[in-house]
Design an enzyme around this catalytic site. Sequence first.
Site, PDB file in Angstrom:
ATOM      1  CG  HIS A  55      18.657 -48.363  10.344  1.00 42.32           C
ATOM      2  ND1 HIS A  55      17.794 -47.367  10.717  1.00 42.32           N
ATOM      3  CD2 HIS A  55      18.853 -49.133  11.466  1.00 42.32           C
ATOM      4  CE1 HIS A  55      17.509 -47.495  11.989  1.00 42.32           C
ATOM      5  NE2 HIS A  55      18.125 -48.556  12.472  1.00 42.32           N
ATOM      6  CG  ASP A  65      15.042 -47.401  15.162  1.00 48.56           C
ATOM      7  OD1 ASP A  65      15.082 -48.194  16.115  1.00 48.56           O
ATOM      8  OD2 ASP A  65      16.062 -47.088  14.523  1.00 48.56           O
TER       9      ASP A  65
HETATM   10 ZN    ZN Z   1      16.553 -50.539  15.521  1.00 51.55          ZN
END
Ligand code: ZN
Length: 436
Positions: free
Chosen positions: A261, A312
């Site tokens: 991220h 993800d």
């Molecule tokens: Zn994750």
Amino acid sequence: MTSYWCSTALLPSGPAERVLVTVEDGRFTSVEPNADPGDANVLTGLVLPGLANCHSHAFHRALRGRTQTERGTFWTWREQMYAVAAALTPDTYYALCRAVYGEMLLAGITAVGEFHYLHHAPGGRRYDDPNAMGAALIAAAGDAGIRIALLDTCYVAGGIDQGLNHVQQRFSDGDAAAWATRVSLLDGADDVVIGAAAHSVRGVPQDQLGAVASAFPDAPLHIHLSEQVAENAACLEAYGRTPAQILDETGFLGGRTSAVHATHLTDVDVGLLGSSATYSCFCPTTERDLADGIGPSVALRDAGSPLTLGSDSHAVIDLFEEMRAVELNERLASQERGHWSAPELLRAATVGGHQSIGFPDAGALEVGARADLVAVQLDSVRTSGTGGTVESAVFAASAADVRDVVVSGRHLVADGKHAAMDVAAELATSIAAVTR
Ligand SMILES: [Zn+2]
């Protein structure tokens, strides 16, 4: 020996025409442009190397389309995700993840980095095999036909200075030392990398992050970093420093580490990731689905942090969409175009991504590399008339345009269909078993 002939293929030097490749023992033994097909298997469209999906929680796929009606945040979504986590057993986990990995293969993904923290039975009870859930993932990937880096994740706290809730007890080994002992029982293989991870500065206290970082010094090392403003605020309040600064001080950053991220960073944080050559793993379709924010991809690249990509939570499984979203998000944030080129984004999705999850010999069409091929149709309704270039693939194609996929020389997807699985049917059945 097997051979494939590609009308156009993306080689390390750029696109080439009429490329004949031969494969022995799962690796390319020759790559020859301007060749005749002879009796080789013919692949049309633009043939890319295999794509690497560097950040996956496969079971989150069960939430697709089921969390879109309520107003909320990442944290309200997490409650819905925990409800699925609470229901899974080794058998249902295997079935669900096998179907998800089948979906990935159909999208041209030949290797996945599975960020795996759902280790134990409800309440934290140990299965007879303490790695039963990890073994289910390895079996699922193998049966679907993709390589896996099992990024076994240490998760021992429910937040900074917080205990574990009932669902989180399934994630915890108690402490980093017990986590490392369990992970050391896992066996890798040619198509299986055993990697290490800490969930986040929320999931592992500062004084145990160093133990996670040093437990497997040659393995890929991953961690969620600053996905949420609330994570930064809690970290600053408890430790007086940002999550990236904590990682720097605990020896977590470096060339085998991926910061997943990397959304809400200070300039100092960007400098720490860049100067240590830590990978930044962006997951743009999840980050927009969860209202996380837009990370500083250009600043990270310019500081020296290589980009990788993941799907993800699998709100979408489409690395073409992830690639272009990095550029398109930057356009929204900057009101300017042209930050990331198609070749740069393809590098993140192929060779760079593979390196970050422990497969440095994959993701390129070159002699000696693992023989993975992904044929993208450039005459579909989405891609026709776009010029037939690398830009066509990155900015116009979708996962639905992947027609053929070869993994280690095996032709596992032909004409858009998985050779061994009815993926849509398996998704429907396995998700129905774990949702209400
Ligand atoms: Zn994750």
